[in-house]
Design a protein around this motif. Structure first.
Motif: not given
Length: 112
Positions: A40-41, A54-56, A69-70, A86-88
């Motif tokens: 992520g960030p 990644f789960r949207d 994310y994991a 908050d981002r892909p």
């Protein structure tokens, strides 16, 4: 680049982030080696090989919206880290190494 088998990746993705929450779960089959990894960030120091999951949380919506994310140990399946973001991983389509692990409503729109 080391890639895990697609069936193994899907299983790890489903077990790590598939059971909690709605949304679409993606897994990158490319193993992240120990060292710094961007999740992520933020950047984290990884001590063992892991897969990124990644789960949207809001498939089909424009970003920035909740996601999770994991990092999952590539050998044991143990969750190493879980992070809300908050981002892909990338904006647009995910690279070809990513696969869909969970998509109960058929809304996956990021996988190749």
């Amino acid at each position: 680049m080391v890639l895990v088998d697609e069936a193994v990746a899907v299983d790890l993705g489903a077990r790590s982030l598939g059971a909690s929450g709605a949304g679409v779960v993606y897994v990158d089959r490319a193993v992240r080696e120990p060292g710094d990894v961007v999740v992520g960030p933020r950047t984290f120091s990884l001590t063992r090989p892991a897969l990124m999951v990644f789960r949207d949380e809001m498939p089909g919506a424009n970003w920035m919206h909740p996601c999770t994310y994991a990092l999952v140990d590539a050998q044991t399946g143990e969750s190493v880290l879980t992070v809300s973001a908050d981002r892909p991983p990338v904006f647009g389509r995910l690279p070809g190494t990513w696969v869909v692990a969970v998509d109960p409503q058929g809304r996956a729109d990021l996988a190749p």
